[in-house]
Design a protein around this motif. Sequence first.
Motif, PDB file in Angstrom:
ATOM      1  N   ILE A 177      -2.659   2.151  -4.487  1.00 62.70           N
ATOM      2  CA  ILE A 177      -2.388   3.575  -4.268  1.00 62.70           C
ATOM      3  C   ILE A 177      -3.508   4.141  -3.410  1.00 62.70           C
ATOM      4  O   ILE A 177      -4.692   4.019  -3.736  1.00 62.70           O
ATOM      5  N   VAL A 178      -3.123   4.764  -2.308  1.00 60.45           N
ATOM      6  CA  VAL A 178      -4.069   5.192  -1.273  1.00 60.45           C
ATOM      7  C   VAL A 178      -4.102   6.716  -1.199  1.00 60.45           C
ATOM      8  O   VAL A 178      -3.058   7.372  -1.160  1.00 60.45           O
ATOM      9  N   GLY A 179      -5.293   7.273  -1.174  1.00 58.50           N
ATOM     10  CA  GLY A 179      -5.485   8.693  -0.873  1.00 58.50           C
ATOM     11  C   GLY A 179      -6.189   8.818   0.462  1.00 58.50           C
ATOM     12  O   GLY A 179      -7.098   8.040   0.765  1.00 58.50           O
ATOM     13  N   GLU A 180      -5.763   9.781   1.270  1.00 61.42           N
ATOM     14  CA  GLU A 180      -6.351   9.966   2.599  1.00 61.42           C
ATOM     15  C   GLU A 180      -6.937  11.363   2.711  1.00 61.42           C
ATOM     16  O   GLU A 180      -6.523  12.280   2.011  1.00 61.42           O
ATOM     17  N   ILE A 181      -7.875  11.518   3.654  1.00 59.25           N
ATOM     18  CA  ILE A 181      -8.505  12.832   3.823  1.00 59.25           C
ATOM     19  C   ILE A 181      -8.135  13.395   5.194  1.00 59.25           C
ATOM     20  O   ILE A 181      -6.990  13.752   5.424  1.00 59.25           O
TER      21      ILE A 181
ATOM     22  N   ARG B 109       0.838  -1.200   0.000  1.00 58.90           N
ATOM     23  CA  ARG B 109       0.000   0.000   0.000  1.00 58.90           C
ATOM     24  C   ARG B 109       0.873   1.249   0.000  1.00 58.90           C
ATOM     25  O   ARG B 109       1.742   1.413   0.857  1.00 58.90           O
ATOM     26  N   LEU B 110       0.630   2.111  -0.978  1.00 60.73           N
ATOM     27  CA  LEU B 110       1.401   3.346  -1.163  1.00 60.73           C
ATOM     28  C   LEU B 110       0.465   4.537  -1.015  1.00 60.73           C
ATOM     29  O   LEU B 110      -0.480   4.693  -1.788  1.00 60.73           O
ATOM     30  N   ALA B 111       0.718   5.396  -0.025  1.00 60.24           N
ATOM     31  CA  ALA B 111      -0.079   6.612   0.163  1.00 60.24           C
ATOM     32  C   ALA B 111       0.617   7.778  -0.521  1.00 60.24           C
ATOM     33  O   ALA B 111       1.848   7.907  -0.456  1.00 60.24           O
ATOM     34  N   VAL B 112      -0.168   8.622  -1.203  1.00 60.45           N
ATOM     35  CA  VAL B 112       0.398   9.748  -1.941  1.00 60.45           C
ATOM     36  C   VAL B 112      -0.069  11.070  -1.327  1.00 60.45           C
ATOM     37  O   VAL B 112      -1.206  11.206  -0.887  1.00 60.45           O
ATOM     38  N   TYR B 113       0.850  12.051  -1.311  1.00 63.59           N
ATOM     39  CA  TYR B 113       0.603  13.369  -0.726  1.00 63.59           C
ATOM     40  C   TYR B 113       1.287  14.419  -1.596  1.00 63.59           C
ATOM     41  O   TYR B 113       2.027  14.105  -2.513  1.00 63.59           O
TER      42      TYR B 113
END
Length: 411
Positions: free
Chosen positions: A137-141, A109-113
């Motif tokens: 690919i993970v996007g977070e709020i 799991r790869l989170a992008v910012y």
Amino acid sequence: MKSDLDTLMQAKNLDAILVTGSAQNNPFMVYLTGGGHMTGDLIKKRGASPVVFCNPMERDEAARTGLETRSLADYNFNELVKQLDGDQAAAYAARYQAMLADLGITHGRLAVYGRQDAGVAYAIFSALQKCLPEIEIVGEISDSLLYQALYIKDEAEIERIRRMGRITTSVVAQVADLLTSHAVKDEVLVKPDGQPLTIGEVKNKIDLWLAELGAANPDGTIFAIGADAGVPHSTGKPADLLRLGQTIVFDIFPCERGGGYYYDFTRTWCLGYAPDEVQAVYETVLDTYRKVVSALKPGSVFKDYQGLTCDLYEAQGHATLRTNPRAQSGYVHGLGHGVGLHVHEKPSSSTLETNTDRLEPGVVFTIEPGLYYPERGMGVRLENTLHLRQDGKFEVLAPYPLDLVLPMRAR
């Protein structure tokens, strides 16, 4: 804190993070690199140190981060575009695929910012997801990994915010001196040439004085008078005149030059005198501010103080968002928010059921109760930025008087 990144990554089941964009005015990149004049990517694999990928022209700036650096020239973008028949999104994706592979990131799991045009980011990361089906690919709020890391500040971060507070209050004092030194004609402040002083001219001075002290004002300043002061985020009309006896909401939130740490501060002023109605509302807001600050306790849930603020206002007959979620007069916003590399970050006073943000040692946050009556031509807000110290005491990082009336020195 940054030292908690691997623990937080494990808790959120993240194998790697990728931050993209400039190292200036890009909070998460600033946080991990310290800032600098460069644009590129930072990739961190869980359990490993971050690696910065930069343009060769910016290699010296990248080296100043103290992190391992690699050159984007080693991943020939023009050649990738050629190989992929001019598809730039696919070329960027292929470059990312190679960069990740070089760091041993091929699944998980790869989170992008970071900061990039939304359409460009969507195109690139959609293409990357197709290239790497074994990577999610993970996007977070709101509860993102990096927001959690920013939640607690270390002593160096606290000192940088404190310094911004000193700069902020220094400029606020200059504004007060500017206003009170003007002559008055027919209740309006006038310059030596007899022309009225305007809000736009005051804001220009604010920007100049901040720049002279090494600060930036990327989000502008709220300097609103009269009915505009009754709308919490009305910034004020540049052509409006400065009149005696009207409320001025002065909300200033500058940051370190280059997009570093912020400070957030609000005062409400009346020049010369305050009408009885304004004075009464001001005293209510001031009393509420003092009671809330006195009630603060380490470890408490921040949103509970939003409830206390509503209790205090409602007991005196003022509408709140709790009694009317669509209210536009009375108390119409939250009590406060965290401050750091963003002007708004955790902890939050939002009353969402899922919000459990607590006041823990190392948090920096605002307390900013207000009352707004645009139909009566006034608004009042008082705001300070506080820090919960390791000894359990709450400290205003940049104290400044809470006076409503600024006496005019020249009449």
